[in-house]
Motif scaffolding. Structure first.
Motif, mmCIF file in Angstrom:
data_model
loop_
_atom_site.group_PDB
_atom_site.id
_atom_site.type_symbol
_atom_site.label_atom_id
_atom_site.label_comp_id
_atom_site.label_asym_id
_atom_site.label_seq_id
_atom_site.Cartn_x
_atom_site.Cartn_y
_atom_site.Cartn_z
ATOM 1 N N TRP A 1 -15.534 3.736 4.988
ATOM 2 C CA TRP A 1 -14.351 2.876 5.054
ATOM 3 C C TRP A 1 -13.863 2.505 3.656
ATOM 4 C CZ3 TRP A 1 -14.828 -2.280 3.289
ATOM 5 C CH2 TRP A 1 -13.631 -2.975 3.316
ATOM 6 N N LYS A 2 -14.779 2.107 2.776
ATOM 7 C CA LYS A 2 -14.384 1.720 1.424
ATOM 8 C C LYS A 2 -13.694 2.861 0.699
ATOM 9 C CE LYS A 2 -17.929 -1.825 0.707
ATOM 10 N NZ LYS A 2 -19.108 -2.237 -0.091
ATOM 11 N N ALA A 3 -14.249 4.055 0.835
ATOM 12 C CA ALA A 3 -13.642 5.208 0.166
ATOM 13 C C ALA A 3 -12.247 5.489 0.712
ATOM 14 C CB ALA A 3 -14.541 6.430 0.343
ATOM 15 N N SER A 4 -12.088 5.452 2.029
ATOM 16 C CA SER A 4 -10.773 5.704 2.627
ATOM 17 C C SER A 4 -9.767 4.635 2.229
ATOM 18 C CB SER A 4 -10.892 5.764 4.159
ATOM 19 O OG SER A 4 -11.574 6.919 4.563
ATOM 20 N N ARG A 5 -10.199 3.394 2.202
ATOM 21 C CA ARG A 5 -9.274 2.313 1.861
ATOM 22 C C ARG A 5 -8.779 2.457 0.428
ATOM 23 N NH1 ARG A 5 -7.851 -2.419 4.529
ATOM 24 N NH2 ARG A 5 -7.002 -4.058 3.194
ATOM 25 N N GLU A 6 -9.655 2.831 -0.484
ATOM 26 C CA GLU A 6 -9.229 3.009 -1.871
ATOM 27 C C GLU A 6 -8.230 4.152 -2.004
ATOM 28 O OE1 GLU A 6 -9.777 1.046 -4.526
ATOM 29 O OE2 GLU A 6 -10.554 -0.229 -2.923
ATOM 30 N N VAL A 7 -8.429 5.197 -1.215
ATOM 31 C CA VAL A 7 -7.512 6.335 -1.249
ATOM 32 C C VAL A 7 -6.154 5.952 -0.678
ATOM 33 C CG1 VAL A 7 -7.046 8.593 -0.227
ATOM 34 C CG2 VAL A 7 -9.293 8.101 -1.187
ATOM 35 N N LEU A 8 -6.164 5.182 0.402
ATOM 36 C CA LEU A 8 -4.921 4.901 1.115
ATOM 37 C C LEU A 8 -4.180 3.673 0.598
ATOM 38 C CD1 LEU A 8 -6.245 5.618 4.706
ATOM 39 C CD2 LEU A 8 -4.631 7.013 3.405
ATOM 40 N N ARG A 9 -4.847 2.820 -0.148
ATOM 41 C CA ARG A 9 -4.195 1.594 -0.626
ATOM 42 C C ARG A 9 -2.881 1.880 -1.357
ATOM 43 N NH1 ARG A 9 -6.690 -3.230 -1.399
ATOM 44 N NH2 ARG A 9 -8.730 -2.218 -1.522
ATOM 45 N N PRO A 10 -2.820 2.876 -2.265
ATOM 46 C CA PRO A 10 -1.537 3.127 -2.960
ATOM 47 C C PRO A 10 -0.399 3.516 -2.021
ATOM 48 C CG PRO A 10 -3.363 4.202 -4.105
ATOM 49 C CD PRO A 10 -3.901 3.729 -2.798
ATOM 50 N N VAL A 11 -0.742 4.132 -0.869
ATOM 51 C CA VAL A 11 0.298 4.544 0.079
ATOM 52 C C VAL A 11 1.048 3.326 0.609
ATOM 53 C CG1 VAL A 11 0.719 5.659 2.305
ATOM 54 C CG2 VAL A 11 -0.977 6.613 0.722
ATOM 55 N N PHE A 12 0.332 2.199 0.736
ATOM 56 C CA PHE A 12 0.924 0.997 1.314
ATOM 57 C C PHE A 12 1.210 -0.073 0.262
ATOM 58 C CE2 PHE A 12 -1.467 3.058 4.689
ATOM 59 C CZ PHE A 12 -0.517 3.112 5.690
ATOM 60 N N ALA A 13 1.126 0.293 -1.013
ATOM 61 C CA ALA A 13 1.467 -0.643 -2.073
ATOM 62 C C ALA A 13 2.954 -0.975 -1.996
ATOM 63 C CB ALA A 13 1.123 -0.056 -3.437
ATOM 64 N N ALA A 14 3.305 -2.175 -2.474
ATOM 65 C CA ALA A 14 4.691 -2.650 -2.354
ATOM 66 C C ALA A 14 5.677 -1.654 -2.970
ATOM 67 C CB ALA A 14 4.821 -4.017 -3.016
ATOM 68 N N ARG A 15 5.328 -1.082 -4.097
ATOM 69 C CA ARG A 15 6.254 -0.155 -4.765
ATOM 70 C C ARG A 15 6.516 1.082 -3.918
ATOM 71 N NH1 ARG A 15 4.597 1.714 -10.694
ATOM 72 N NH2 ARG A 15 4.767 -0.552 -10.937
ATOM 73 N N HIS A 16 5.456 1.618 -3.318
ATOM 74 C CA HIS A 16 5.625 2.818 -2.500
ATOM 75 C C HIS A 16 6.392 2.500 -1.223
ATOM 76 C CE1 HIS A 16 4.726 6.877 -1.154
ATOM 77 N NE2 HIS A 16 4.331 6.384 0.012
ATOM 78 N N VAL A 17 6.085 1.362 -0.600
ATOM 79 C CA VAL A 17 6.788 0.970 0.628
ATOM 80 C C VAL A 17 8.276 0.753 0.338
ATOM 81 C CG1 VAL A 17 7.009 -0.835 2.376
ATOM 82 C CG2 VAL A 17 4.745 0.014 1.732
ATOM 83 N N ALA A 18 8.577 0.128 -0.798
ATOM 84 C CA ALA A 18 9.980 -0.078 -1.168
ATOM 85 C C ALA A 18 10.704 1.262 -1.306
ATOM 86 C CB ALA A 18 10.062 -0.869 -2.471
ATOM 87 N N ALA A 19 10.019 2.248 -1.867
ATOM 88 C CA ALA A 19 10.627 3.567 -2.015
ATOM 89 C C ALA A 19 10.855 4.230 -0.661
ATOM 90 C CB ALA A 19 9.737 4.449 -2.892
ATOM 91 N N LEU A 20 10.040 3.853 0.328
ATOM 92 C CA LEU A 20 10.181 4.429 1.666
ATOM 93 C C LEU A 20 11.267 3.762 2.501
ATOM 94 C CD1 LEU A 20 6.518 4.955 2.991
ATOM 95 C CD2 LEU A 20 8.239 6.732 2.613
ATOM 96 N N THR A 21 11.751 2.600 2.069
ATOM 97 C CA THR A 21 12.617 1.784 2.914
ATOM 98 C C THR A 21 13.893 2.515 3.313
ATOM 99 O OG1 THR A 21 11.734 -0.232 1.924
ATOM 100 C CG2 THR A 21 13.781 -0.434 3.139
ATOM 101 N N ASP A 22 14.498 3.242 2.396
ATOM 102 C CA ASP A 22 15.711 3.993 2.741
ATOM 103 C C ASP A 22 15.426 5.042 3.819
ATOM 104 O OD1 ASP A 22 17.345 2.565 1.040
ATOM 105 O OD2 ASP A 22 17.087 3.959 -0.636
ATOM 106 N N LEU A 23 14.273 5.722 3.683
ATOM 107 C CA LEU A 23 13.885 6.704 4.691
ATOM 108 C C LEU A 23 13.653 6.013 6.029
ATOM 109 C CD1 LEU A 23 12.919 9.508 5.643
ATOM 110 C CD2 LEU A 23 10.630 8.895 4.804
ATOM 111 N N LEU A 24 12.995 4.853 6.002
ATOM 112 C CA LEU A 24 12.749 4.109 7.230
ATOM 113 C C LEU A 24 14.061 3.710 7.893
ATOM 114 C CD1 LEU A 24 9.801 1.780 6.155
ATOM 115 C CD2 LEU A 24 9.666 3.798 7.611
ATOM 116 N N ALA A 25 14.998 3.218 7.093
ATOM 117 C CA ALA A 25 16.283 2.785 7.650
ATOM 118 C C ALA A 25 17.024 3.951 8.292
ATOM 119 C CB ALA A 25 17.130 2.147 6.548
ATOM 120 N N THR A 26 17.066 5.081 7.600
ATOM 121 C CA THR A 26 17.734 6.257 8.155
ATOM 122 C C THR A 26 17.095 6.693 9.461
ATOM 123 O OG1 THR A 26 18.373 7.027 5.946
ATOM 124 C CG2 THR A 26 18.343 8.670 7.718
ATOM 125 N N THR A 27 15.751 6.712 9.478
ATOM 126 C CA THR A 27 15.044 7.167 10.667
ATOM 127 C C THR A 27 15.197 6.179 11.815
ATOM 128 O OG1 THR A 27 13.430 8.196 9.171
ATOM 129 C CG2 THR A 27 12.859 8.070 11.499
#
Length: 466
Positions: A112-138
């Motif tokens: 779990w610890k290893a997976s969380r460290e790998v996936l944490r950047p995917v859900f970081a605020a900066r990455h989520v903000a970059a996804l917002t336009d894609l989310l809105a379109t979808t």
């Protein structure tokens, strides 16, 4: 039923005793004597236990199985955060769920610890903000899929459509264009079946895996479908490192020994994230329409905000900061109808919680559903739907009094992604349509792995300009 439960004892947190006070015994609630009532209406019985315990630690006497129920925010914090290493995601619920999601990000310990460290950047605020336009379109594309219902006026199943929207949005965010719409639909339906078919395993955690229970066959078929959709995508992304989606990212990760993650490990983490994201979103949006139908004043205020902020436009990232009341409504939905209505843990060692000695090996159940309804935390109107609880000027409750995304080290990584998606879906639907639930009587939550309505909900929609 013990007299101590009937008399609604004061919580040990309301009047702390001396620090040297010896541990007490938990209040015992003889559930086995009330099995007929539990069979008829388990949620009412569950709420009765929580209300009578008044925040105290309760031992649920189910005969062979005797878990401890923890609801007070101080105790919840202790179990999920302060001493989380003693309380593991094993045993009740987790064993059958891991057959679907594996033991990576949804498990515990080093994987779990290893997976969380790998996936944490995917859900970081900066990455989520970059996804917002894609989310809105979808989201807008997904809501466009309701146009046929608006044209025909025929009712549709709310949970099915909210699941379809969540599947499309999360699928686009996690898988890019790697999964077809047809396979995305198969995946979403399989996940829903898997969750609803685990109820017997959840209620009978002492049953051995070899003992057939209702839902086992449906669960196995659902897992096979999930594998049929996800496994080829993992293989494909091995040869497409620049695809830019979550699967491609995981294919590039190396473990401590410098080796790539196995296909199975990538499959498990992708499925776990997808399951958590789609199920929470679909059920929250389903309950939102139930709450709005029952609270017309809230619905009117919400529609007024959407009309003022979005107007005739398609909701976008630019609208989100102004959809303040929309966010409050969603937060209140999550308070009264948390998807994860209970969070079980297995104790590695003995401990004292709420003044009660708990032996090693015990099952501890944290219940957001009950904690979110504690009058001592939320007031005597704790069962009332009131989004103003989350107004910025209101005093914030205990940080473990509100945990729709769990808490502590295992808090869901995708909470910010969820809120963005949910606000966009609500704004997209209310800016285009006038949704109405068919009045087929009261709707009660059903205690399964997640909190689902106890019956199918039919909705009709009309275009806003009709």
């Amino acid at each position: 039923m013990s007299s101590s439960v009937c008399q609604q004892p004061a919580s040990p947190h309301s009047a702390p005793g001396p620090e040297t006070a010896p541990p007490q015994r938990a209040i015992s609630f003889p559930v086995y004597r009330r099995l007929a009532r539990f069979a008829r209406d388990p949620l009412t019985e569950f709420e009765t236990i929580g209300g009578q315990a008044n925040g105290a630690v309760v031992r649920l006497n189910l005969g062979l199985f005797r878990p401890y129920l923890v609801t007070h925010p101080d105790d919840v914090q202790h179990v999920l955060s302060d001493d989380a290493g003693r309380y593991m995601r094993e045993g009740m619920l987790w064993k059958p769920v891991h057959r679907l999601t594996g033991n990576g990000i949804s498990g515990d310990g080093p994987p779990w610890k290893a997976s969380r460290e790998v996936l944490r950047p995917v859900f970081a605020a900066r990455h989520v903000a970059a996804l917002t336009d894609l989310l809105a379109t979808t989201v807008n594309e997904a809501v466009d899929g309701l146009d046929d219902h608006a044209t025909t006026g025929k009712p549709f199943d709310v949970a099915d459509e909210m699941t379809r929207i969540a599947d499309l949005v999360l699928g686009r965010a996690f898988f890019g264009g790697g999964i077809s719409a047809a396979d995305g639909g198969r995946l979403g339906r399989a996940v829903a079946v898997a969750f609803t078919s685990l109820t017997a395993r959840m209620l009978l955690p002492f049953a051995p895996s070899w003992m057939p229970l209702p839902g086992d066959s449906a669960f196995r078929r659902a897992v096979r479908t999930v594998d049929e959709v996800i496994d080829p995508l993992v293989t494909q992304r091995r040869h497409q490192p620049d695809a830019g989606d979550v699967v491609a990212l995981l294919c590039q990760v190396r473990n401590e020994a410098g080796q790539p993650l196995s296909d199975r490990r990538i499959r498990d983490d992708v499925v776990a994230m997808y399951v958590a994201g789609t199920e929470t979103t679909a059920m929250a949006l389903t309950w939102l329409w139930v709450a709005l139908e029952a609270n017309p004043a809230v619905a009117a205020k919400l529609r007024a905000e959407v009309e003022q902020v979005v107007g005739d436009a398609r909701p976008s990232a630019a609208h989100l900061p102004q959809l303040r009341y929309t966010r409050m409504v969603i937060q209140e939905v999550l308070r009264l109808y948390p998807s994860a209505w209970f969070i079980p843990r297995t104790m590695l060692g003995s401990d004292v919680v709420g003044g009660v000695r708990l032996p090693a090996g015990s099952t501890v159940m944290v219940s957001p559903y009950l904690t979110h309804r504690l009058p001592s935390v939320w007031g005597e109107d704790s069962h009332t739907f009131d989004p103003e609880r989350f107004a910025p000027e209101r005093a914030k409750p205990h940080r473990f009094a509100y945990l729709p995304f769990a808490g502590g080290p295992h808090q869901c990584l995708g909470s910010q992604l969820f809120m963005i998606e949910a606000q966009l879906v609500v704004a997209a639907m209310l800016s285009r349509y006038r949704p109405r639930l068919r009045d087929d009587g009261p709707v009660r939550p059903q205690l399964a792995v997640t909190l689902r309505p106890d019956r199918q909900l039919a909705m009709t929609i009309a275009r806003e300009n009709q």
